[in-house]
Scaffold this motif. Structure first.
Motif, PDB file in Angstrom:
ATOM      1  N   GLU A   1       0.823  -1.198   0.000  1.00  0.00           N
ATOM      2  CA  GLU A   1       0.000   0.000   0.000  1.00  0.00           C
ATOM      3  C   GLU A   1       0.864   1.257   0.000  1.00  0.00           C
ATOM      4  OE1 GLU A   1      -2.572  -0.340   3.343  1.00  0.00           O
ATOM      5  OE2 GLU A   1      -3.752  -1.983   2.478  1.00  0.00           O
ATOM      6  N   LYS A   2       1.931   1.253   0.809  1.00  0.00           N
ATOM      7  CA  LYS A   2       2.822   2.420   0.875  1.00  0.00           C
ATOM      8  C   LYS A   2       3.557   2.608  -0.458  1.00  0.00           C
ATOM      9  CE  LYS A   2       5.285   5.666   3.023  1.00  0.00           C
ATOM     10  NZ  LYS A   2       6.355   5.951   2.049  1.00  0.00           N
ATOM     11  N   ARG A   3       4.065   1.514  -1.028  1.00  0.00           N
ATOM     12  CA  ARG A   3       4.772   1.610  -2.303  1.00  0.00           C
ATOM     13  C   ARG A   3       3.851   2.114  -3.401  1.00  0.00           C
ATOM     14  NH1 ARG A   3       4.520  -1.689  -6.330  1.00  0.00           N
ATOM     15  NH2 ARG A   3       3.704  -3.413  -5.082  1.00  0.00           N
ATOM     16  N   GLU A   4       2.642   1.572  -3.471  1.00  0.00           N
ATOM     17  CA  GLU A   4       1.707   1.997  -4.507  1.00  0.00           C
ATOM     18  C   GLU A   4       1.280   3.443  -4.316  1.00  0.00           C
ATOM     19  OE1 GLU A   4      -0.542  -2.099  -5.930  1.00  0.00           O
ATOM     20  OE2 GLU A   4      -1.572  -0.727  -4.599  1.00  0.00           O
ATOM     21  N   TRP A   5       1.061   3.855  -3.083  1.00  0.00           N
ATOM     22  CA  TRP A   5       0.639   5.232  -2.832  1.00  0.00           C
ATOM     23  C   TRP A   5       1.713   6.221  -3.281  1.00  0.00           C
ATOM     24  CZ3 TRP A   5      -3.682   7.773  -1.873  1.00  0.00           C
ATOM     25  CH2 TRP A   5      -3.593   9.110  -1.457  1.00  0.00           C
ATOM     26  N   ASP A   6       2.971   5.958  -2.904  1.00  0.00           N
ATOM     27  CA  ASP A   6       4.062   6.861  -3.285  1.00  0.00           C
ATOM     28  C   ASP A   6       4.227   6.913  -4.805  1.00  0.00           C
ATOM     29  OD1 ASP A   6       4.515   7.357  -0.630  1.00  0.00           O
ATOM     30  OD2 ASP A   6       6.208   5.968  -0.452  1.00  0.00           O
ATOM     31  N   ALA A   7       4.169   5.743  -5.457  1.00  0.00           N
ATOM     32  CA  ALA A   7       4.318   5.693  -6.913  1.00  0.00           C
ATOM     33  C   ALA A   7       3.149   6.389  -7.603  1.00  0.00           C
ATOM     34  CB  ALA A   7       4.416   4.242  -7.373  1.00  0.00           C
ATOM     35  N   MET A   8       1.954   6.229  -7.054  1.00  0.00           N
ATOM     36  CA  MET A   8       0.770   6.825  -7.669  1.00  0.00           C
ATOM     37  C   MET A   8       0.836   8.350  -7.618  1.00  0.00           C
ATOM     38  SD  MET A   8      -3.217   5.833  -6.912  1.00  0.00           S
ATOM     39  CE  MET A   8      -3.067   6.175  -5.155  1.00  0.00           C
ATOM     40  N   GLN A   9       1.299   8.901  -6.504  1.00  0.00           N
ATOM     41  CA  GLN A   9       1.407  10.358  -6.407  1.00  0.00           C
ATOM     42  C   GLN A   9       2.432  10.903  -7.392  1.00  0.00           C
ATOM     43  OE1 GLN A   9      -1.033  11.691  -4.618  1.00  0.00           O
ATOM     44  NE2 GLN A   9      -1.466   9.512  -4.300  1.00  0.00           N
ATOM     45  N   LYS A  10       3.525  10.179  -7.541  1.00  0.00           N
ATOM     46  CA  LYS A  10       4.553  10.585  -8.506  1.00  0.00           C
ATOM     47  C   LYS A  10       4.007  10.512  -9.923  1.00  0.00           C
ATOM     48  CE  LYS A  10       9.057   9.138 -10.297  1.00  0.00           C
ATOM     49  NZ  LYS A  10      10.168   8.155 -10.157  1.00  0.00           N
ATOM     50  N   PHE A  11       3.291   9.436 -10.243  1.00  0.00           N
ATOM     51  CA  PHE A  11       2.765   9.255 -11.590  1.00  0.00           C
ATOM     52  C   PHE A  11       1.709  10.302 -11.916  1.00  0.00           C
ATOM     53  CE2 PHE A  11       0.191   6.383 -14.583  1.00  0.00           C
ATOM     54  CZ  PHE A  11       0.905   6.810 -15.688  1.00  0.00           C
ATOM     55  N   LYS A  12       0.851  10.627 -10.959  1.00  0.00           N
ATOM     56  CA  LYS A  12      -0.175  11.643 -11.197  1.00  0.00           C
ATOM     57  C   LYS A  12       0.452  13.000 -11.497  1.00  0.00           C
ATOM     58  CE  LYS A  12      -3.927   9.609  -8.460  1.00  0.00           C
ATOM     59  NZ  LYS A  12      -4.867   9.813  -7.339  1.00  0.00           N
ATOM     60  N   ALA A  13       1.491  13.344 -10.761  1.00  0.00           N
ATOM     61  CA  ALA A  13       2.158  14.623 -10.989  1.00  0.00           C
ATOM     62  C   ALA A  13       2.838  14.642 -12.364  1.00  0.00           C
ATOM     63  CB  ALA A  13       3.182  14.883  -9.885  1.00  0.00           C
ATOM     64  N   GLU A  14       3.499  13.542 -12.707  1.00  0.00           N
ATOM     65  CA  GLU A  14       4.146  13.445 -14.019  1.00  0.00           C
ATOM     66  C   GLU A  14       3.118  13.526 -15.145  1.00  0.00           C
ATOM     67  OE1 GLU A  14       6.364  10.042 -16.721  1.00  0.00           O
ATOM     68  OE2 GLU A  14       6.591   9.955 -14.543  1.00  0.00           O
ATOM     69  N   TRP A  15       1.993  12.851 -14.964  1.00  0.00           N
ATOM     70  CA  TRP A  15       0.938  12.844 -15.987  1.00  0.00           C
ATOM     71  C   TRP A  15       0.389  14.255 -16.197  1.00  0.00           C
ATOM     72  CZ3 TRP A  15      -0.830   8.454 -18.631  1.00  0.00           C
ATOM     73  CH2 TRP A  15      -1.984   8.623 -19.405  1.00  0.00           C
ATOM     74  N   ALA A  16       0.120  14.956 -15.091  1.00  0.00           N
ATOM     75  CA  ALA A  16      -0.420  16.314 -15.199  1.00  0.00           C
ATOM     76  C   ALA A  16       0.570  17.233 -15.903  1.00  0.00           C
ATOM     77  CB  ALA A  16      -0.761  16.849 -13.809  1.00  0.00           C
ATOM     78  N   ALA A  17       1.847  17.144 -15.529  1.00  0.00           N
ATOM     79  CA  ALA A  17       2.857  18.003 -16.140  1.00  0.00           C
ATOM     80  C   ALA A  17       3.057  17.671 -17.616  1.00  0.00           C
ATOM     81  CB  ALA A  17       4.182  17.863 -15.390  1.00  0.00           C
ATOM     82  N   THR A  18       2.845  16.423 -17.995  1.00  0.00           N
ATOM     83  CA  THR A  18       3.050  15.984 -19.378  1.00  0.00           C
ATOM     84  C   THR A  18       1.853  16.294 -20.266  1.00  0.00           C
ATOM     85  OG1 THR A  18       4.502  14.181 -18.640  1.00  0.00           O
ATOM     86  CG2 THR A  18       3.565  14.007 -20.863  1.00  0.00           C
ATOM     87  N   TYR A  19       0.645  16.003 -19.770  1.00  0.00           N
ATOM     88  CA  TYR A  19      -0.551  16.068 -20.612  1.00  0.00           C
ATOM     89  C   TYR A  19      -1.446  17.280 -20.335  1.00  0.00           C
ATOM     90  CZ  TYR A  19       0.708  11.310 -21.897  1.00  0.00           C
ATOM     91  OH  TYR A  19       1.380  10.209 -22.357  1.00  0.00           O
ATOM     92  N   GLY A  20      -1.136  18.057 -19.304  1.00  0.00           N
ATOM     93  CA  GLY A  20      -1.918  19.263 -19.041  1.00  0.00           C
ATOM     94  C   GLY A  20      -3.073  19.032 -18.083  1.00  0.00           C
TER      95      GLY A  20
END
Length: 295
Positions: A225-244
């Protein structure tokens, strides 16, 4: 053909009998996936179909690799394996393993949590992402995967659509959004997901987001749960910065219509700032540059 190979039977009637026994083989795995219905209405090219109508693809399992030879397809239990099939020329249903949406930084051929086939599973309809409008390039990339996954036959309403490779700058699957081509918008994905069901007679049932039951040793896995939560927050930020700020899919439990379509300005700027912080991590900038070259 796949059943004949794995059941080692040449008798067609026996294969049909076995099919009745195995008809629910993938139901639990697909039920627990992130679902999206993507749309080709804005593309001049529409979806093609083949004699392998339900396509499973994994960016680390290229055509003619050991996982895709003959009638084989990547195991649907590998985290990075997407499964899709066109519903009509403009609509396509895509399944993505939840563990991959939450953490796309893990090895693509890692086996998903709770990979057992024949078991009960729960489905949450309100999490289905819809109204993702595909570009013509994305439709052609999907058509190319369909074509390369066909056993012998493909079909389309227009002959030109049968040759997507003529319009693609690369035919390596990993270059198709670096594996993100079929990915739902991670900003609609949340942590947790346990479902509790109560019955009139007073008893109840509990399912984790991966179908674990309370008596399973992995029902509460704090490390995962901790690993997925940390990775998910990173991925969401990367996605927003990439796709708007505009979402690439819509779910209908997010409140007002405007909130379903795009992030607020403050939220978007906060995510971009978080992404800048993630970029400071060792090796992250090089990974992003590699992604940008592929995109």
């Amino acid at each position: 053909m796949w059943l004949q190979k794995h059941l080692r039977s040449r008798d067609k009637n026996q294969v049909l009998l076995d099919l009745q026994e195995l008809q629910n083989l993938f139901c639990a795995i697909w039920t627990e996936c992130a679902w999206q219905i993507a749309d080709a209405s804005e593309s001049g090219t529409k979806f093609i179909i083949s004699d392998n109508p339900v396509v499973s693809c994994n960016r680390e399992c290229q055509p003619n690799s050991q996982w895709c030879r003959g009638v084989e397809s990547p195991d649907v239990r590998y985290v990075a394996t997407h499964t899709y099939f066109p519903l009509n020329p403009n609509k396509i249903l895509i399944f993505t393993n939840l563990s991959w949406v939450r953490d796309p930084f893990q090895k693509p051929r890692t086996v998903r949590p709770n990979p057992g086939f024949f078991r009960n599973a729960m489905f949450k309809f309100t999490d289905i992402q819809v109204e993702r409008m595909l570009t013509e390039e994305e439709v052609r990339e999907i058509n190319y995967i369909t074509k390369m996954s066909a056993h012998r036959y493909i079909a389309a309403a227009e002959k030109e659509w049968l040759y997507p490779e003529e319009h693609l700058s690369s035919t390596t699957w990993r270059t198709f959004g670096d594996g993100y081509l079929l990915m739902p918008d991670p900003r609609h994905v949340h942590g947790g997901g346990e479902i509790i069901i109560g019955y009139k007679d007073g008893h109840s049932e509990r399912f984790s987001e991966y179908g674990h039951r309370p008596w399973d040793s992995d029902f509460k896995n704090k490390r995962r749960e901790k690993r997925e939560w940390d990775a998910m927050q990173k991925f969401k930020a990367e996605w927003a910065a990439t796709y708007g700020p505009e979402y690439r899919g819509v779910i209908y439990n997010m409140g007002p219509k405007d909130a379903r379509r795009a992030m607020s300005d403050d939220y978007y700027l906060d995510e971009c700032e978080r992404d800048k912080e993630y970029l400071k991590a060792a090796g992250e900038l090089n990974r992003r540059k590699k992604l940008q070259r592929r995109r």
